[in-house]
Scaffold this motif. Structure first.
Motif, short mmCIF file in Angstrom:
data_model
loop_
_atom_site.label_atom_id
_atom_site.label_comp_id
_atom_site.label_asym_id
_atom_site.label_seq_id
_atom_site.Cartn_x
_atom_site.Cartn_y
_atom_site.Cartn_z
N SER A 108 -30.31 12.47 -11.80
CA SER A 108 -30.50 13.61 -11.46
C SER A 108 -29.39 14.72 -11.62
CB SER A 108 -30.56 13.85 -9.82
OG SER A 108 -29.44 13.30 -9.20
N LEU A 109 -28.39 14.42 -12.46
CA LEU A 109 -27.58 15.38 -12.98
C LEU A 109 -27.73 15.32 -14.80
CD1 LEU A 109 -24.21 13.97 -11.05
CD2 LEU A 109 -25.90 16.19 -10.67
N ASN A 110 -27.53 16.54 -15.10
CA ASN A 110 -27.65 16.74 -16.76
C ASN A 110 -26.31 16.17 -17.23
OD1 ASN A 110 -27.71 17.57 -19.07
ND2 ASN A 110 -28.54 19.71 -18.63
N PRO A 111 -26.62 15.04 -18.06
CA PRO A 111 -25.27 14.51 -18.49
C PRO A 111 -24.53 15.33 -19.45
CG PRO A 111 -27.53 13.50 -19.42
CD PRO A 111 -27.87 14.33 -18.50
N ARG A 112 -25.03 16.37 -20.00
CA ARG A 112 -24.40 17.22 -20.84
C ARG A 112 -23.65 18.65 -20.42
NH1 ARG A 112 -25.54 15.16 -26.32
NH2 ARG A 112 -26.73 13.36 -25.54
N GLN A 113 -23.76 18.22 -18.81
CA GLN A 113 -23.32 19.55 -18.32
C GLN A 113 -22.16 19.18 -17.48
OE1 GLN A 113 -25.93 21.95 -16.08
NE2 GLN A 113 -26.56 23.00 -17.90
N ARG A 117 -20.39 23.64 -14.48
CA ARG A 117 -21.48 24.44 -14.91
C ARG A 117 -22.64 24.15 -13.98
NH1 ARG A 117 -24.36 24.14 -20.49
NH2 ARG A 117 -25.62 26.17 -20.15
N THR A 118 -22.88 22.84 -13.68
CA THR A 118 -24.00 22.50 -12.87
C THR A 118 -24.04 23.30 -11.60
OG1 THR A 118 -24.06 20.28 -13.79
CG2 THR A 118 -25.16 20.36 -11.58
N ARG A 154 -15.03 17.63 -15.57
CA ARG A 154 -15.56 16.42 -15.90
C ARG A 154 -17.23 16.17 -15.94
NH1 ARG A 154 -12.07 11.84 -12.84
NH2 ARG A 154 -9.90 12.57 -13.38
N TYR A 155 -17.69 15.22 -16.85
CA TYR A 155 -19.20 15.17 -16.91
C TYR A 155 -19.70 13.76 -16.01
CZ TYR A 155 -18.79 18.12 -21.33
OH TYR A 155 -18.73 19.03 -22.11
N HIS A 157 -20.93 11.26 -16.33
CA HIS A 157 -20.82 9.75 -16.68
C HIS A 157 -19.46 9.42 -15.95
CE1 HIS A 157 -19.18 11.40 -20.18
NE2 HIS A 157 -18.25 10.53 -20.29
N GLU A 158 -18.54 10.40 -15.79
CA GLU A 158 -17.08 9.76 -15.43
C GLU A 158 -17.08 9.67 -13.99
OE1 GLU A 158 -13.97 12.37 -17.36
OE2 GLU A 158 -15.97 13.33 -18.46
N GLN B 160 -37.09 13.66 -15.34
CA GLN B 160 -35.77 13.49 -14.62
C GLN B 160 -35.27 14.33 -13.56
OE1 GLN B 160 -32.84 11.12 -16.24
NE2 GLN B 160 -34.72 10.08 -17.13
N GLY B 161 -34.57 13.81 -12.76
CA GLY B 161 -34.20 14.40 -11.63
C GLY B 161 -33.39 15.96 -11.90
N TYR B 162 -32.69 15.99 -13.14
CA TYR B 162 -31.91 16.99 -13.22
C TYR B 162 -32.88 18.36 -13.82
CZ TYR B 162 -31.50 15.64 -18.22
OH TYR B 162 -31.72 15.04 -19.37
N GLN B 180 -31.34 22.60 -20.31
CA GLN B 180 -31.49 21.10 -19.60
C GLN B 180 -32.18 20.07 -20.56
OE1 GLN B 180 -30.44 20.72 -16.38
NE2 GLN B 180 -29.79 23.03 -16.65
N PRO B 183 -29.97 20.45 -25.18
CA PRO B 183 -28.83 19.71 -25.28
C PRO B 183 -29.28 18.33 -25.23
CG PRO B 183 -28.57 21.45 -23.82
CD PRO B 183 -29.93 21.26 -24.07
N ASN B 184 -30.02 17.66 -24.59
CA ASN B 184 -29.91 16.32 -24.37
C ASN B 184 -30.93 15.58 -25.53
OD1 ASN B 184 -28.72 15.66 -21.94
ND2 ASN B 184 -29.86 16.98 -21.13
N PRO B 266 -21.64 13.49 -24.91
CA PRO B 266 -20.43 13.46 -24.06
C PRO B 266 -19.97 12.12 -23.59
CG PRO B 266 -21.93 14.56 -23.00
CD PRO B 266 -22.40 14.34 -24.17
N GLN B 267 -20.91 11.18 -23.65
CA GLN B 267 -20.69 9.70 -22.98
C GLN B 267 -19.81 8.87 -23.96
OE1 GLN B 267 -23.37 7.57 -21.29
NE2 GLN B 267 -24.62 9.48 -20.33
N ARG B 271 -12.42 10.40 -22.11
CA ARG B 271 -12.12 11.13 -20.88
C ARG B 271 -11.21 12.36 -20.90
NH1 ARG B 271 -13.51 8.32 -15.89
NH2 ARG B 271 -14.63 6.43 -16.53
N THR B 272 -11.59 13.53 -20.34
CA THR B 272 -10.88 14.50 -20.36
C THR B 272 -9.34 14.45 -19.68
OG1 THR B 272 -12.30 15.66 -19.04
CG2 THR B 272 -12.64 16.27 -21.25
#
Lengths: 337, 273
Positions: A108-113, A117-118, A154-155, A157-158, B160-162, B180, B183-184, B266-267, B271-272
């Motif tokens: 339910s969360l966009n992995p690219r945002q 941003r979300t 953070r994204y 997946h973190e 997908q939920g998002y 949405q 980008p994916n 990003p995966q 980590r930033t």
């Protein structure tokens, strides 16, 4: 704690959602009645628990309330807006009144945002606040759901599942809605995290004066959070009432079967005769009469032909069973360890 | 930041090809078209002509260097057109479904059923030879791969939920597609695009060979390769060098695509904080 005198925030009236299945080249044309004549209300500040097995129409009902699925007939009134077969939902307007928390915090969360941003995009989209106000509101909601402000960049997946669900809750609350639909908000989480998320939802409800519709197949969760409970079976509501009535004096055999299925270390509520047998029938071919008669321990001839109506057994407590008055309370059947 | 071999090697190969193309007039030693001298025909590689000469005695090195301009332009521009058409059709078809999806899917199947080279030939026959008609012909004929890929990816992502959450938050369809969904699905699309760019370079060669691409005296890698076909046993350098140029460029594009897909995800980034 139902505040019946107040104007309901959400009023659902005789709602039905039917999906046509098949047609040209795709087999015989049939109709799937996912939701079949439902009436419900949710008062401001109230939490309604909506319970039922998979496939009973809970999620379709949620999607219809959110304006994602048009009703076949009946209508939904949310605050000052109405959705019906004739009147499609105005998403921009609806978004600021009702929001949703999803089941799977991974999907339910966009992995690219990033989290920022979300949370900030919906504010910009709705033209709420200038740049500093947006920043402020994002930081504010993150603090409210228990995330640190430095986690904003953070994204997804973190984060762990519980943290992701917190982000999902933050996203649902960022537009300050009045009603939040929680679709199995904890069933995808580790058991150790569930209580945290449930308590967070309860705190937020009191802080922000929210109303919830808590959709779950887990009666333990529903028992803990709900003011009132509605039990769904194959597209219909079979029993609804205050949580105390539902849990202490259930009148529909299906409700009793669900309660008997709650694992409980101290009280043996499960009695063999209470259990529902077999599987939920196909919604494409629901049994005639009472939909539950194929699995019901009390089923009689009448149940196979007559559809029981949702009728009161006590003020505010309704059940759709021909034998609603014959049912004995669970107390009589408790077996003390 | 971890070392990404494919990104750097691919980038280096592709950058070399681009730089060579840009600097062609400077680094070429002979005129690629008019410096023909039949006395020097089919000389093997040597000091004067590092890659040898072709049947007309022109310097193959200079022709390869100048050919980079045409081949890269055709490869990149044609693939850009393909990607834009394919992604916009696939994205909307997958997201909206219904009659639009039926129409786009039908069109995609039609395009896949007709060999794209035959289709490009027909367009070239109508438009006549030349660089612009080549770009149009190649740009309109192989979008079906990116279209199918985009559609399939959107079909799997739209529930997908998002995506639902974005709808519930009041996002418009276009905003959902751009913020949405796109980008994916970008990663695999970039890989397909880099493969397609290589394919376009090869398709240009085929069309040039049939006399419908770049008009003869001007060099493109594909047309040089086609011209060298008959001398492949007697003067292999005629085909080796333009072939190597295509090989290095296409390999570079593919590695680059692979590397880009990694950093776009990003995966796979660190980590930033």
């Amino acid at each position: 704690m139902a505040e019946a005198d107040q104007t309901p925030l959400l009023a659902i009236d005789n709602l039905a959602v039917h999906y046509p299945i098949g047609g040209t080249f795709r087999g015989p044309r049939r109709v799937l009645k996912a939701v079949d004549g439902i009436a419900l209300t949710v008062a401001p500040g109230e939490c309604l628990g909506l319970v039922g097995e998979s496939g009973c129409g809970k999620s379709t009902l949620a999607m219809t309330i959110m304006g994602l699925v048009p009703p076949t007939h009946g209508r939904i009134r949310i605050a000052d807006q109405e959705i019906s077969a004739a009147k499609k939902a105005d998403h921009m307007h609806l978004a600021r009144t009702v929001q949703m928390v999803f089941q799977d915090p991974y999907a339910s969360l966009n992995p690219r945002q990033t989290v920022r941003r979300t949370l900030a995009d919906p504010l910009r989209l709705h033209g709420i606040g200038n740049k500093t106000e947006v920043e402020h509101r994002v930081a504010d909601i993150m603090a409210k759901v228990g995330l640190r402000p430095e986690q904003a960049d953070r994204y997804p997946h973190e984060f762990s599942g519980g943290q992701r669900q917190r982000i999902g809750i933050a996203r649902a609350l960022i537009l300050r809605p009045r009603l939040v639909l929680c679709d199995e908000p904890v069933s995808a989480l580790d058991v150790s995290i569930r209580a945290q998320i449930i308590n967070l939802l309860l705190e937020l409800k009191d802080d922000l004066g929210l109303s919830y519709v808590m959709i779950s197949h887990d009666l333990g969760v529903v028992e803990h959070v709900s003011d009132r409970v509605a039990v769904m079976y194959l597209g219909r509501i079979v029993e609804r009432g205050g949580w105390r009535e539902i849990f202490e004096d259930p009148r529909h055999p299906y409700t009793r079967a669900l309660i008997a299925a709650i694992p409980d270390a101290f009280r043996r509520r499960a009695v063999a005769g209470q259990k529902a047998r077999g599987e939920i029938p196909s919604a494409l071919a629901p049994p005639p009469g009472c939909h539950f008669h194929t699995r019901c321990p009390l089923a009689a001839d009448q149940c196979r032909s007559d559809v029981p109506l949702l009728e009161p057994v006590a003020p505010g407590h309704l059940a759709a069973c021909h034998f609603r008055d014959r049912a004995t309370s669970l107390h009589g059947e408790l077996v003390e360890p | 930041m971890k070392f990404r071999a494919n990104l750097y090697i691919g980038g280096a190969f592709f950058a070399t090809a681009v730089i060579v193309g840009v600097l062609a007039p400077v680094i070429a030693t002979h005129d690629p078209v008019f410096d023909a001298n039949l006395m020097n025909a089919e000389l093997p590689p040597g000091w004067e002509y590092p890659f040898g000469t072709d049947a007309q005695g022109r310097d193959i090195y200079s022709r390869v260097v100048h050919g980079a301009r045409i081949s890269l332009t055709v490869g990149l521009v044609a693939q850009c057109i393909n990607s834009i058409i394919g992604v916009s059709l696939g994205l909307t078809a997958g997201y909206w479904g219904g009659w639009w999806d039926d129409l786009v899917s039908g069109l995609t199947n039609l395009m896949l059923a007709i060999p794209s080279l035959i289709f490009a030939l027909a367009i070239m026959a109508i438009l006549g030879p030349g660089l612009v008609s080549l770009l149009i012909a190649l740009g309109l004929t192989s979008w079906s791969y990116s279209c199918r890929l985009a559609r399939a990816q959107v079909l799997s992502l739209k529930s997908q939920g998002y995506v639902q959450a974005a709808k519930i938050l009041g996002y418009s369809d276009l905003r959902i597609m751009f913020t949405q969904l796109l980008p994916n699905i970008l990663g695999p699309l970039i890989v397909i695009a880099t493969l397609g760019a290589g394919g376009s370079i090869l398709a240009e060669a085929a069309l040039s060979f049939l006399g419908l691409g770049i008009r003869p005296p001007y060099p493109s890698w594909g047309s040089m390769l086609s011209d060298a076909r008959e001398q492949i046993t007697t003067a292999p350098w005629l085909s080796i060098f333009p072939g190597l140029a295509i090989f290095i460029t296409v390999l570079g594009l593919n590695l680059l695509g692979d590397g880009l897909r990694d950093i776009l995800d990003p995966q796979s980034r660190e980590r930033t904080s």
